[in-house]
Design an enzyme around this catalytic site. Structure first.
Site, PDB file in Angstrom:
ATOM      1  N   HIS A  69       0.847  -1.193   0.000  1.00 28.04           N
ATOM      2  CA  HIS A  69       0.000   0.000   0.000  1.00 28.04           C
ATOM      3  C   HIS A  69       0.886   1.247   0.000  1.00 28.04           C
ATOM      4  CE1 HIS A  69      -2.977   2.981   1.143  1.00 28.04           C
ATOM      5  NE2 HIS A  69      -3.892   2.104   0.761  1.00 28.04           N
ATOM      6  N   GLU A 103      -3.984   1.851  -7.370  1.00 25.99           N
ATOM      7  CA  GLU A 103      -4.337   2.947  -6.464  1.00 25.99           C
ATOM      8  C   GLU A 103      -3.475   4.169  -6.785  1.00 25.99           C
ATOM      9  OE1 GLU A 103      -6.510   1.474  -2.686  1.00 25.99           O
ATOM     10  OE2 GLU A 103      -4.419   1.796  -2.230  1.00 25.99           O
TER      11      GLU A 103
HETATM   12  P1  13P Z   1      -9.784   6.128   0.141  1.00 23.85           P
HETATM   13  O1  13P Z   1     -10.940   5.311  -0.392  1.00 23.85           O
HETATM   14  O2  13P Z   1     -10.067   6.724   1.484  1.00 23.85           O
HETATM   15  O3  13P Z   1      -9.287   7.109  -0.872  1.00 23.85           O
HETATM   16  O4  13P Z   1      -8.596   5.088   0.367  1.00 23.85           O
HETATM   17  C1  13P Z   1      -8.207   4.291  -0.683  1.00 23.85           C
HETATM   18  C2  13P Z   1      -7.176   3.329  -0.206  1.00 23.85           C
HETATM   19  O5  13P Z   1      -6.053   3.720   0.081  1.00 23.85           O
HETATM   20  C3  13P Z   1      -7.574   1.921  -0.051  1.00 23.85           C
HETATM   21  O6  13P Z   1      -6.493   1.092   0.150  1.00 23.85           O
END
Ligand code: 13P
Length: 232
Positions: free
Chosen positions: A85, A154
């Site tokens: 992450h 992401e």
């Molecule tokens: P948000 O949905 O709060 O933007 O977070 C996304 C995330 O980092 C999920 O791993």
């Protein structure tokens, strides 16, 4: 076709009681497949059909203070584990470390949810973004059967600080292109999207043919909204 919806609670909530209350308020009969990823400390005390962890270490045991291993997660019935992450990469996880975590999860038959997109910016075009992803995935998936991995795209610039209604998600069309790229080049088993997913934009991601699901953060803490999303 059921989509995969993985809730990343991050460092929330601050009490076990609230965590149990939140888990109990999430439907277990949703239209899509749902995985809850509470903080590690709550893992053994949360009841839900599919539970995931937010991170793990690359070794199963030994002199590694403060770590949690895939073997321990497996023992608790954890089926998925987020690795790489951006919030972990930010605090020092390298591509090689992430590769070690992916392999360690697979060795325990835990599905790694490999996050990529750290280092991307909102100004980049698709080609520039794929360059960043290539750099990460070439190392993160080295020596790995990618068909066993869920890759989560992401884009770090789109991740909310907690409130996904105050921030801007990436375009669903852009996310779909990245999903096609990741599937074509790396043969990932599934590709999902995460970053500022909310009630208003979730359907747009879930209806893309190559996006197999979503990884919501902030909105997964709002039971009413999350229950709506998992039934879209
Ligand atoms: P948000 O949905 O709060 O933007 O977070 C996304 C995330 O980092 C999920 O791993």
């Amino acid at each position: 076709m059921k989509k995969l919806i993985i809730a990343n609670w991050k460092l929330n909530p601050t009490t076990l009681k609230d965590a149990q209350k939140l888990a109990a308020s999430i439907s277990v009969k949703a239209k899509n497949k749902v995985v809850l990823c509470p903080p590690t400390i709550y893992l053994s005390n949360i009841q839900y059909p599919n539970i995931g962890a937010q991170d793990c270490f690359w070794a199963d045991k030994g002199p590694h203070t403060g770590q949690t291993s895939p073997a321990q997660l497996k023992d608790l019935g954890v089926k998925y584990c987020i690795v790489g992450h951006s919030e972990k990469r930010e605090t020092g996880d390298t591509d090689e470390m992430v590769n070690g975590k992916v392999k360690a999860c697979l060795a325990q038959k835990i599905t790694p949810v490999l996050c990529v997109g750290f280092g991307t910016t909102v100004e980049q075009d698709d080609l520039e973004v794929t360059d960043v992803l290539k750099k990460q995935l070439n190392v993160n998936l080295a020596g790995v059967d990618a068909s066993q991995v869920v890759v989560a795209y992401e884009p770090v610039w789109a991740i909310s600080k907690g409130n996904p209604y105050l921030t801007r998600a990436a375009d669903a069309e852009h996310a779909e292109k990245m999903a096609i790229f990741i599937k074509t080049r790396y043969k990932a088993g599934k590709v999902i999207y995460g970053a500022s997913v909310n009630v208003n934009n979730a359907k747009g991601f879930l209806s893309q043919p190559n996006i197999d699901g979503i990884l919501p953060g902030g909105v997964s803490l709002i039971a009413k909204d999350f229950n709506q999303i998992i039934n879209m």
